[in-house]
Design a protein around this motif. Structure first.
Motif, PDB file in Angstrom:
ATOM      1  N   ALA A 115       0.824  -1.209   0.000  1.00 40.53           N
ATOM      2  CA  ALA A 115       0.000   0.000   0.000  1.00 40.53           C
ATOM      3  C   ALA A 115       0.858   1.259   0.000  1.00 40.53           C
ATOM      4  CB  ALA A 115      -0.934  -0.001   1.216  1.00 40.53           C
ATOM      5  N   ARG A 116       1.984   1.228   0.713  1.00 39.93           N
ATOM      6  CA  ARG A 116       2.834   2.416   0.796  1.00 39.93           C
ATOM      7  C   ARG A 116       3.708   2.610  -0.435  1.00 39.93           C
ATOM      8  NH1 ARG A 116       6.411   1.785   4.304  1.00 39.93           N
ATOM      9  NH2 ARG A 116       5.883  -0.192   5.312  1.00 39.93           N
ATOM     10  N   ASN A 117       3.828   1.590  -1.266  1.00 37.48           N
ATOM     11  CA  ASN A 117       4.720   1.675  -2.429  1.00 37.48           C
ATOM     12  C   ASN A 117       4.001   1.525  -3.771  1.00 37.48           C
ATOM     13  OD1 ASN A 117       7.739   1.680  -1.405  1.00 37.48           O
ATOM     14  ND2 ASN A 117       6.576   0.327  -0.048  1.00 37.48           N
ATOM     15  N   ALA A 118       2.688   1.423  -3.746  1.00 36.07           N
ATOM     16  CA  ALA A 118       1.945   1.183  -4.983  1.00 36.07           C
ATOM     17  C   ALA A 118       1.909   2.407  -5.892  1.00 36.07           C
ATOM     18  CB  ALA A 118       0.517   0.739  -4.662  1.00 36.07           C
ATOM     19  N   VAL A 119       1.953   3.599  -5.315  1.00 37.95           N
ATOM     20  CA  VAL A 119       1.831   4.822  -6.106  1.00 37.95           C
ATOM     21  C   VAL A 119       3.044   5.699  -5.833  1.00 37.95           C
ATOM     22  CG1 VAL A 119       0.426   6.840  -6.641  1.00 37.95           C
ATOM     23  CG2 VAL A 119      -0.688   4.698  -5.967  1.00 37.95           C
ATOM     24  N   GLY A 120       3.780   6.019  -6.901  1.00 38.85           N
ATOM     25  CA  GLY A 120       4.981   6.830  -6.741  1.00 38.85           C
ATOM     26  C   GLY A 120       4.932   8.143  -7.482  1.00 38.85           C
ATOM     27  N   SER A 121       3.865   8.377  -8.259  1.00 38.43           N
ATOM     28  CA  SER A 121       3.735   9.634  -8.991  1.00 38.43           C
ATOM     29  C   SER A 121       2.252   9.942  -9.160  1.00 38.43           C
ATOM     30  CB  SER A 121       4.412   9.533 -10.366  1.00 38.43           C
ATOM     31  OG  SER A 121       3.651   8.734 -11.241  1.00 38.43           O
ATOM     32  N   PRO A 122       1.909  11.199  -9.440  1.00 36.82           N
ATOM     33  CA  PRO A 122       0.498  11.539  -9.612  1.00 36.82           C
ATOM     34  C   PRO A 122      -0.062  10.984 -10.912  1.00 36.82           C
ATOM     35  CG  PRO A 122       1.867  13.436 -10.111  1.00 36.82           C
ATOM     36  CD  PRO A 122       2.785  12.376  -9.571  1.00 36.82           C
ATOM     37  N   GLY A 123      -1.361  10.833 -10.938  1.00 39.75           N
ATOM     38  CA  GLY A 123      -2.026  10.345 -12.138  1.00 39.75           C
ATOM     39  C   GLY A 123      -3.078   9.315 -11.792  1.00 39.75           C
ATOM     40  N   VAL A 124      -3.707   8.780 -12.822  1.00 41.04           N
ATOM     41  CA  VAL A 124      -4.788   7.817 -12.635  1.00 41.04           C
ATOM     42  C   VAL A 124      -4.224   6.400 -12.564  1.00 41.04           C
ATOM     43  CG1 VAL A 124      -6.412   9.330 -13.811  1.00 41.04           C
ATOM     44  CG2 VAL A 124      -5.207   7.568 -15.140  1.00 41.04           C
ATOM     45  N   CYS A 125      -5.089   5.457 -12.201  1.00 41.18           N
ATOM     46  CA  CYS A 125      -4.680   4.063 -12.102  1.00 41.18           C
ATOM     47  C   CYS A 125      -4.019   3.614 -13.405  1.00 41.18           C
ATOM     48  CB  CYS A 125      -5.882   3.172 -11.828  1.00 41.18           C
ATOM     49  SG  CYS A 125      -6.843   3.651 -10.379  1.00 41.18           S
ATOM     50  N   PRO A 126      -2.880   2.934 -13.325  1.00 42.36           N
ATOM     51  CA  PRO A 126      -2.208   2.464 -14.545  1.00 42.36           C
ATOM     52  C   PRO A 126      -2.993   1.326 -15.185  1.00 42.36           C
ATOM     53  CG  PRO A 126      -1.115   1.580 -12.622  1.00 42.36           C
ATOM     54  CD  PRO A 126      -2.171   2.517 -12.104  1.00 42.36           C
ATOM     55  N   GLY A 127      -2.719   1.082 -16.443  1.00 38.22           N
ATOM     56  CA  GLY A 127      -3.429   0.019 -17.136  1.00 38.22           C
ATOM     57  C   GLY A 127      -4.725   0.512 -17.743  1.00 38.22           C
ATOM     58  N   MET A 128      -5.430  -0.414 -18.395  1.00 36.31           N
ATOM     59  CA  MET A 128      -6.661  -0.052 -19.099  1.00 36.31           C
ATOM     60  C   MET A 128      -7.866  -0.139 -18.170  1.00 36.31           C
ATOM     61  SD  MET A 128      -5.465   0.987 -21.811  1.00 36.31           S
ATOM     62  CE  MET A 128      -7.078   1.515 -22.350  1.00 36.31           C
ATOM     63  N   ALA A 129      -7.802   0.612 -17.069  1.00 34.20           N
ATOM     64  CA  ALA A 129      -8.964   0.802 -16.204  1.00 34.20           C
ATOM     65  C   ALA A 129      -9.793   1.966 -16.760  1.00 34.20           C
ATOM     66  CB  ALA A 129      -8.511   1.052 -14.774  1.00 34.20           C
ATOM     67  N   THR A 130     -10.784   2.423 -16.003  1.00 34.54           N
ATOM     68  CA  THR A 130     -11.743   3.374 -16.566  1.00 34.54           C
ATOM     69  C   THR A 130     -11.105   4.699 -16.946  1.00 34.54           C
ATOM     70  OG1 THR A 130     -13.554   2.383 -15.318  1.00 34.54           O
ATOM     71  CG2 THR A 130     -13.903   4.608 -16.141  1.00 34.54           C
ATOM     72  N   ALA A 131     -10.282   5.268 -16.076  1.00 32.64           N
ATOM     73  CA  ALA A 131      -9.744   6.598 -16.353  1.00 32.64           C
ATOM     74  C   ALA A 131      -8.880   6.600 -17.608  1.00 32.64           C
ATOM     75  CB  ALA A 131      -8.954   7.114 -15.152  1.00 32.64           C
ATOM     76  N   SER A 132      -7.955   5.645 -17.718  1.00 35.02           N
ATOM     77  CA  SER A 132      -7.102   5.593 -18.908  1.00 35.02           C
ATOM     78  C   SER A 132      -7.917   5.262 -20.156  1.00 35.02           C
ATOM     79  CB  SER A 132      -5.980   4.572 -18.721  1.00 35.02           C
ATOM     80  OG  SER A 132      -4.994   5.065 -17.825  1.00 35.02           O
ATOM     81  N   THR A 133      -8.936   4.419 -20.008  1.00 34.05           N
ATOM     82  CA  THR A 133      -9.818   4.151 -21.154  1.00 34.05           C
ATOM     83  C   THR A 133     -10.524   5.419 -21.592  1.00 34.05           C
ATOM     84  OG1 THR A 133     -10.173   1.876 -20.398  1.00 34.05           O
ATOM     85  CG2 THR A 133     -11.721   2.738 -22.015  1.00 34.05           C
ATOM     86  N   MET A 134     -10.985   6.225 -20.634  1.00 34.61           N
ATOM     87  CA  MET A 134     -11.630   7.493 -20.985  1.00 34.61           C
ATOM     88  C   MET A 134     -10.662   8.426 -21.692  1.00 34.61           C
ATOM     89  SD  MET A 134     -14.864   7.647 -20.452  1.00 34.61           S
ATOM     90  CE  MET A 134     -14.848   9.301 -21.110  1.00 34.61           C
ATOM     91  N   HIS A 135      -9.399   8.421 -21.291  1.00 38.54           N
ATOM     92  CA  HIS A 135      -8.404   9.258 -21.961  1.00 38.54           C
ATOM     93  C   HIS A 135      -8.214   8.818 -23.415  1.00 38.54           C
ATOM     94  CE1 HIS A 135      -6.410  10.297 -17.802  1.00 38.54           C
ATOM     95  NE2 HIS A 135      -7.656  10.712 -17.901  1.00 38.54           N
ATOM     96  N   VAL A 136      -8.173   7.490 -23.607  1.00 37.12           N
ATOM     97  CA  VAL A 136      -8.071   6.946 -24.967  1.00 37.12           C
ATOM     98  C   VAL A 136      -9.316   7.320 -25.780  1.00 37.12           C
ATOM     99  CG1 VAL A 136      -8.064   4.789 -26.289  1.00 37.12           C
ATOM    100  CG2 VAL A 136      -6.498   5.079 -24.354  1.00 37.12           C
ATOM    101  N   ILE A 137     -10.477   7.214 -25.167  1.00 33.41           N
ATOM    102  CA  ILE A 137     -11.721   7.565 -25.850  1.00 33.41           C
ATOM    103  C   ILE A 137     -11.715   9.030 -26.279  1.00 33.41           C
ATOM    104  CG2 ILE A 137     -14.179   8.010 -25.385  1.00 33.41           C
ATOM    105  CD1 ILE A 137     -14.269   5.272 -24.012  1.00 33.41           C
TER     106      ILE A 137
END
Length: 505
Positions: free
Chosen positions: A186-208
């Motif tokens: 949990a303490r090391n999963a996120v090291g920079s700002p932004g949305v969840c990596p991979g083709m989850a909803t936010a990145s899919t919306m960016h692609v859309i």
């Protein structure tokens, strides 16, 4: 040209509106020259509560710099900034639709009420992007979306990321790991700002957004902490001023044809199904009769999976999608299927844009002749459980055939987590879930329960992998749909090859 643009929105010299603007904006330091410039809204959906938005204030500065350099004047506007993850753990997932509407209203009120002439919309977490698209088409002014990127893990890579934390929690719940292990994840999963990596909803919306033509080319995916994003943001700010001069508005870009393009792209990348559903909200705002389920069914047999193994459809990280050519690469491979005469905010048509795009790395972005698989990245399931259809992302599971098993009915995420913690879920179970089931599939995967299925009437934000995951069953439980008639112990047959979900007993 500038005089013609300003004549539409500036008040006549000496009028009441002219006086009010000068009293307000002179006090803010606007010069006489500034009053004559196009006024551009920079919609900054930022928040200090979620890392998804941690970069937006900095990105806003670069957008504003680009606007000023191109001869415009920026006004920053803030809206509510919901985090899907935080809302879900507080049991407030159902409030996200309200949050999206609030964002739309914030933008409409501030931009229309102030008579601004163009917009740059800084999009990040799941709900912000569809809300920004809705505001753009409702206002129908020159608009450009800046997808603000994906997060990486500690060390600038996604080799340890949010998926590991979710799956690690599943291992912890099932007794397969210790508290200290999930604490480290949990303490090391996120090291920079932004949305969840991979083709989850936010990145899919960016692609859309990019496939709709409402971003500059090369917008997605992009690292949220990168210098590349800052350069891109500056270019978007400058281009927004040009769009005002050219009078190119959102509805000239977002059309039925561009909607259909974006659905094909979402299918080809195996994107999050809830992201595609968000398109229907946008379509309603411009009066389009768009049934995404019907259009996806039309893709079946026409649009195969082209994106190789990007998490959660496999084990590759989203950086590899970006390096391979990103959305432009996918669209270049799909160009024979797309409507390429549509306009884009980059200028000219999609055909012009794709002709200029570099050839993608075909080891990651495959061709129509040599796809990952002939199976689409999203399929529509039917049958007596889902007569109105349901979504399945077949590549998030190793089981692409189906499963026949006994139903276990679970009400909401808390109930499901309790069942997992107490080892009530067994291999071969088909979990029928009412209510928010976001990422429960990730917990099942972490617990080693790969040979189960989840059937839900809710939308799912798209990080789950491992089990067969069927979402947005229609009609829903609260509509009295057949899914509401299933009882624990009933036999359910999921037949992916024939796209059927059957209630056998």
């Amino acid at each position: 040209m500038l005089a013609n643009v300003m004549a539409e929105t500036d008040f006549p010299r000496g009028s009441w509106g002219w006086v009010i603007r000068r009293t307000q904006w002179s006090a803010l330091g606007l010069s006489e020259e500034d009053f004559a410039k196009p006024k551009i809204a920079v919609v900054n959906t930022s928040s200090s509560m979620s890392i998804c938005y941690g970069q937006l204030d900095e990105i806003s500065k670069h957008v504003q710099h680009g606007i000023r350099a191109a001869g415009g004047f920026p006004f920053e506007i803030h809206t509510v900034a919901p985090s899907e993850a935080l809302f879900a753990c507080e049991g407030q997932g159902d409030a996200l639709a309200t949050a999206r509407s609030a964002i739309v209203q914030d933008i409409e009120l501030m931009v229309r009420g102030s008579g601004l002439q163009g917009m740059v919309l800084l999009s990040s977490c799941d709900s912000t992007t569809p809300a920004h698209l809705r505001a753009a088409v409702r206002l129908d002014i020159p608009s450009i979306v800046v997808p603000c990127g994906y997060q990486t893990g500690i060390g600038g890579q996604s080799t340890t990321n949010l998926y590991d934390a979710y799956e690690g929690f599943g291992a912890y719940l099932s007794g397969k790991s210790k508290f200290e292990e999930i604490d480290v994840l949990a303490r090391n999963a996120v090291g920079s700002p932004g949305v969840c990596p991979g083709m989850a909803t936010a990145s899919t919306m960016h692609v859309i957004c990019e496939s709709l033509g409402i971003t500059l080319p090369g917008a997605s995916p992009i690292s949220g902490g990168s210098a590349k994003l800052k350069r891109y943001a500056k270019s978007a700010g400058a281009r927004a001023v040009e769009l005002v001069h050219e009078n190119v508005t959102a509805r000239q870009i977002i059309t039925k044809e561009s909607f259909l393009n974006s659905i094909m792209v979402a299918v080809a990348v195996g994107g999050s199904t809830s992201a595609v559903t968000f398109l229907e909200e946008v379509a309603v705002d411009i009066g389009l009769d768009l049934n995404t389920r019907h259009e996806m069914e039309r893709c079946d047999g026409k649009i195969p999976m082209l994106l190789q193994d990007i998490i959660p459809n496999g084990s590759l990280q989203i950086e590899e999608f970006e390096a391979a050519g990103g959305t432009q690469g996918i669209m270049k491979q799909l160009s024979d299927r797309l409507e390429t005469n549509v306009l884009t905010v980059g200028g000219g048509t999609l055909r012009n844009q794709l002709d200029a795009a570099a050839l993608p790395n075909e080891a990651v972005i495959r061709t129509l002749e040599n796809p990952v698989d002939n199976l689409p990245g999203i399929v529509i399931m039917n049958g007596d459980v889902a007569p109105g259809g349901a979504f399945l992302r077949p590549f998030t599971s190793n089981n692409r055939k189906g499963l026949k098993g006994r139903a276990k009915c679970l009400e909401g995420l808390d109930n499901a987590i309790d069942a997992l913690r107490s080892n009530q879920i067994k291999s071969g179970d088909i979990l029928v879930m009412h209510g928010l089931s976001n990422e429960f599939a990730s917990l099942l995967y972490g617990a080693g329960l790969h040979d189960v299925a989840v059937i839900s009437d809710s939308s799912i934000i798209g990080m789950g992998r491992g089990p067969i995951l069927i979402s947005e069953v229609r009609p829903r439980f609260d509509e009295g749909g057949p899914i509401s008639m299933i009882k624990s112990g009933d036999i359910i047959d999921i037949d992916i090859e024939n796209r059927q979900i059957r209630h056998l007993t």
